[in-house]
Design a protein around this motif. Structure first.
Motif, short mmCIF file in Angstrom:
data_model
loop_
_atom_site.label_atom_id
_atom_site.label_comp_id
_atom_site.label_asym_id
_atom_site.label_seq_id
_atom_site.Cartn_x
_atom_site.Cartn_y
_atom_site.Cartn_z
N SER A 1 0.82 -1.20 0.00
CA SER A 1 0.00 0.00 0.00
C SER A 1 0.86 1.25 0.00
CB SER A 1 -0.91 0.00 1.23
OG SER A 1 -1.57 1.25 1.36
N GLY B 1 -4.66 -6.19 2.13
CA GLY B 1 -4.54 -7.30 1.18
C GLY B 1 -3.73 -8.47 1.69
N GLN B 2 -3.06 -8.32 2.82
CA GLN B 2 -2.25 -9.38 3.42
C GLN B 2 -1.38 -10.10 2.38
OE1 GLN B 2 -5.07 -11.87 5.55
NE2 GLN B 2 -5.15 -10.46 7.27
N PRO B 3 -0.47 -9.36 1.71
CA PRO B 3 0.38 -9.99 0.69
C PRO B 3 1.29 -11.05 1.32
CG PRO B 3 1.25 -7.84 1.30
CD PRO B 3 -0.10 -7.95 1.97
#
Length: 309
Positions: free
Chosen positions: A133, A216-218
């Motif tokens: 982000s 989004g918890q990449p």
């Protein structure tokens, strides 16, 4: 015909390293000033106007003065100081991020800072890819060899041999933050924690990521894959395999000059945390090596010519 090159500030740390990388290269004809003329305004103006291209290896205010002295010459300039890194009319000299064609066609190119080189190489491509982000409050932990502080810091380490570690920038607001934020497209400047160790050269830049808390918890695998894709084909920037991770990363007190940049992604087994780590030579890709890379591109030469990789 050889390209006439003037290095304004040729006897400083960065200037000397640039000259070392130019040894034996007949593509360039160096314009040299005697010691008693190096700070003479008229001599510098004449050299800047006579050059086909010039590199400024000067403190910020002196670099701004050199730009003024070069006015009307049309001479392309590469500025290794921090004076013009976010200035209007200057191209940010990170070819892998900005584009090689943009560097090649620019008249005014500003070399990135050494710490921002590591940070931006890691973060900017991932923000562009939408994996990280632009609105996250990033932190940066970094350590450098003392040569990054110029002759003054070199002398301090020599005079104080018992000092093993210097943390600085404790007032925050470090001058590198503007380019870190602008060139990564971030909404907030990162919290930057720089330090220096008693090694002449070398640098590690570490960006910790709480993946489970990020939008989004990449996952580390996705971050690594995006970096590999972004730097595919580069002979200067490499991405280390995701696994197996080394047990440690080391900087040597007697490291030799190196102009590469190696990126690492380390992730926890449960996918909740990661560390993005860049390893480089603060005098190489972080300074003189980057200047030579940009010089090559601006002169229509292969970008890695003369580099130690």
């Amino acid at each position: 015909m050889a390209t006439r090159l003037f290095i304004d500030g040729a006897v400083g740390t960065t200037g000397l390293e640039i000259r070392e990388r130019l040894q034996g290269r007949d593509e360039f004809d160096l314009i040299l000033l005697d010691d008693d003329r190096r700070k003479d305004e008229a001599a510098r103006r004449d050299a800047l106007h006579a050059a086909d291209i010039a590199i400024l290896c000067l403190p910020d205010e002196a670099a701004k003065e050199a730009v003024r002295l070069a006015q009307g010459s049309g001479t392309p300039l590469i500025d290794a100081s921090s004076a013009h890194r976010v200035a209007e009319g200057w191209t940010y000299g990170f070819p892998e991020l900005i584009g090689r064609e943009a560097i090649a066609s620019a008249q005014f190119v500003s070399n990135p800072g050494c710490y921002p080189t590591g940070f931006l190489a890691l973060v900017a491509p991932l923000v562009r890819a939408g994996l990280l982000s632009a609105d996250w409050p990033y932190t940066v932990n970094a350590v450098s060899g003392y040569s990054g502080g110029g002759n003054a810091l070199i002398d301090r380490f020599a005079a104080e041999p018992d000092i093993a570690f210097r943390a600085y920038g404790l007032q925050l607001g470090h001058k590198h933050l503007a380019e870190m934020q602008a060139c990564a497209g971030l909404a907030h400047a990162p919290v930057f924690s720089p330090s220096v160790i008693p090694a002449h050269r070398g640098m590690v830049v570490d960006v910790p990521l709480p993946l489970a808390a990020l939008p989004g918890q990449p996952q580390a695998e996705a971050l690594h894959g995006a970096l590999c894709a972004f730097y595919a084909g580069s002979v200067i920037v490499t991405v280390a395999p995701l696994a197996p991770a080394p047990s440690e990363l080391l900087l040597s007190k007697d490291a030799v000059p190196w102009d590469g940049l190696r990126l690492h992604v380390f992730g926890t087994a449960d996918g909740t945390q990661a560390r993005l780590v860049a390893v480089l030579d603060n005098l190489g890709k972080g300074a003189s090596g980057a200047a030579i890379q940009n010089l090559n591109l601006m002169c229509g030469l292969p970008e890695a010519t003369g580099l130690s990789l």
